[in-house]
Design a protein around this motif. Structure first.
Motif, short mmCIF file in Angstrom:
data_model
loop_
_atom_site.label_atom_id
_atom_site.label_comp_id
_atom_site.label_asym_id
_atom_site.label_seq_id
_atom_site.Cartn_x
_atom_site.Cartn_y
_atom_site.Cartn_z
N TYR A 77 82.08 -29.52 0.04
CA TYR A 77 82.27 -28.32 0.76
C TYR A 77 83.35 -28.46 1.83
O TYR A 77 84.16 -27.61 1.94
N ASP A 89 77.52 -30.63 -1.92
CA ASP A 89 77.34 -31.60 -0.75
C ASP A 89 78.46 -31.43 0.24
O ASP A 89 79.17 -30.79 0.04
N GLU A 90 78.01 -31.94 1.04
CA GLU A 90 78.72 -32.03 2.46
C GLU A 90 80.27 -32.16 2.42
O GLU A 90 81.16 -31.47 2.69
N HIS A 122 78.11 -26.70 7.87
CA HIS A 122 77.39 -27.15 6.63
C HIS A 122 75.94 -27.27 7.01
O HIS A 122 74.97 -26.48 6.21
N ALA A 123 75.56 -28.19 7.90
CA ALA A 123 74.28 -28.30 8.62
C ALA A 123 73.54 -27.18 8.83
O ALA A 123 72.31 -27.05 8.85
N ARG A 162 81.43 -29.54 9.47
CA ARG A 162 80.33 -30.13 9.07
C ARG A 162 79.14 -29.59 9.99
O ARG A 162 77.98 -29.52 9.51
#
Length: 461
Positions: free
Chosen positions: A223, A219-220, A168-169, A165
């Protein structure tokens, strides 16, 4: 080694380490230079600095690497450059700590801004470079790769969800903070197991990644799910690399190891040491010193040797030439296998005081024919994820990295061993031959298996 430059722009020299799937970079303005993520064998960097007539002032590490031993500290000591490592990394050497948002001025033109991009590791940094105030490029290490991202699972399973996560950010942070024309220069992703997936791209920009990289188009949750579902096994030696890099590795010793005769080679084999034949798989199958194992220089030599070996086992190198032995040494120091126990050159008749061993090689068409006449054991040494997608009906799957410890589990009888292309099959075959098994090594592309009538099972069969 390649050069990336445009008129009046900074020069970016790319140092490929294709065998590990990594790139290191030298960036300079014609006078002063920085280096990002140098490999252990720093002589390649020093040659560029000398040939381009530039002075190295800063060495930047994007992260504490898991797939190779860094040359950063040794390079900084050799040149007097500052060694910049995230101040949050727990290391046991003197470094210049760097933090998110910090800008380092290099000469009159270059400015380097650190950007926290956790995901591959918790303390990962990317480095955005401007040239005279104009955005130029970003060096993304194991964060944003070409069409992919770095693996989030190397810090242990308890951290994987948080890291994927973060990844991704971090990618979205880079895409938002940097202009579309900024060039992207990752360290991983050219075959490295540090990359979560692979791309054939050799260059990219932030704009291109925005349009095609799943981390920036999905989208998170999508992914995260797709990336985690696609992760396969990675080399066991990765467990050693972070510790070595945190300790501060010194420059490697690439001097020639002592020479061993046939009697000493036999003693080493009988003592349980690894005596490694560096020749290609065709030559090894045709004749080899009994008990030797085959990791040809023409494939993923260091990756697979480092993956399969019990760490600390002495290694002796057998090459047709001194250059082959030197190449193997260079590959091994990159993953922290520092000094071979011994070496020998020539051919198998020079390396053995007994009759040579050999085994047959074949194609998938040969396997299809032989199965009509007699039962044989089909041993698939691809990774579990490869085997589960499509496999020969009835094949036994023991992944290549488990073969040394599981040779005894291979069913009795004549063994036909295969992988996806032939290299891993030959490695496995050498262990089976050393164990006295009757075997045939399939030197063929797995794509041909179904074409010749072998029945495949699995969702992609």
């Amino acid at each position: 080694m390649s050069e990336h430059t445009q008129q009046d722009e900074l020069t970016v020299r790319v140092i490929e380490t294709s065998t590990l799937g990594d790139r290191s970079y030298v960036v300079h303005d014609g006078e002063v230079a920085i280096v990002v993520d140098p490999q252990r064998d720093i002589d390649r960097v020093l040659e560029i600095l000398e040939s381009d007539g530039v002075r190295l002032t800063h060495v930047f590490e994007t992260h504490i690497h898991n797939d190779y031993v860094t040359g950063g500290l040794a390079l900084a000591r050799e040149t007097g450059a500052a060694y910049l490592v995230n101040g949050e990394d727990d290391v046991s050497f003197e470094r210049t700590p760097v933090a998110d948002g910090e800008v380092v001025e290099v000469g009159d033109r270059i400015a380097v801004r650190a950007i926290a991009t956790p995901g591959h590791t918790f303390t990962h940094l990317s480095y955005a470079v401007t040239d005279g105030g104009e955005p130029f490029a970003v060096f993304t290490g194991g964060s944003l790769l070409f069409g992919a991202t770095g693996r989030p699972d190397l810090m242990g399973p308890e951290h994987t969800d948080a890291l994927v996560r973060h990844q991704h950010a971090s990618a979205h942070k880079l895409a938002e903070e940097l202009p579309d024309e900024a060039e992207v220069f990752p360290t991983h992703g050219f075959g490295s197991f540090c990359s979560a997936t692979q791309s054939d791209a050799t260059s990219s920009t932030i704009g291109q990644e925005k349009s095609q990289n799943p981390v920036l188009t999905q989208d998170e949750e999508t992914y995260v799910r797709e990336l985690l579902d696609g992760l396969g096994a990675y080399p066991a030696y990765y467990a050693q690399m972070g510790r070595r890099n945190a300790e501060g590795p010194d420059a490697p010793d690439l001097s020639t190891p002592e020479r061993a005769d046939a009697a000493e080679l036999r003693r080493r084999i009988e003592a349980g040491e690894w005596v490694v034949d560096l020749r290609n798989r065709t030559a090894f199958a045709a004749g080899h010193a009994p008990g030797t194992v085959n990791f040809g220089l023409d494939g993923g030599f260091a990756t697979y040797l480092g993956w399969l070996i019990e760490w600390g086992t002495p290694v002796t190198l057998l090459g047709e030439s001194a250059d082959d032995v030197a190449e193997a040494q260079r590959e091994l120091v990159r993953i922290g296998i520092d000094r071979p126990a011994a070496h020998a050159t020539g051919g198998p008749k020079d390396w053995s005081d007994r009759d040579l061993g050999s085994f047959e090689t074949a194609t998938f068409a040969d396997l299809a024919q032989v199965r009509h006449h007699r039962p044989v054991v089909v041993l698939d040494v691809r990774r579990v994820d490869e085997h589960e997608k499509a496999a020969i009906d009835g094949a036994v799957n023991i992944p290549i990295h488990e073969i040394p410890r599981r040779v005894d589990e291979v069913p009795e009888g004549e063994v036909w061993v295969h992988c996806a292309g032939g290299y891993r099959a030959s490695v496995a075959a050498s262990f089976l031959a050393a164990a006295g098994r009757d075997l045939v090594s399939i030197d063929d592309s797995f794509e041909n298996a179904e074409k010749v009538g072998l029945h495949l099972v699995g969702p992609e069969a």
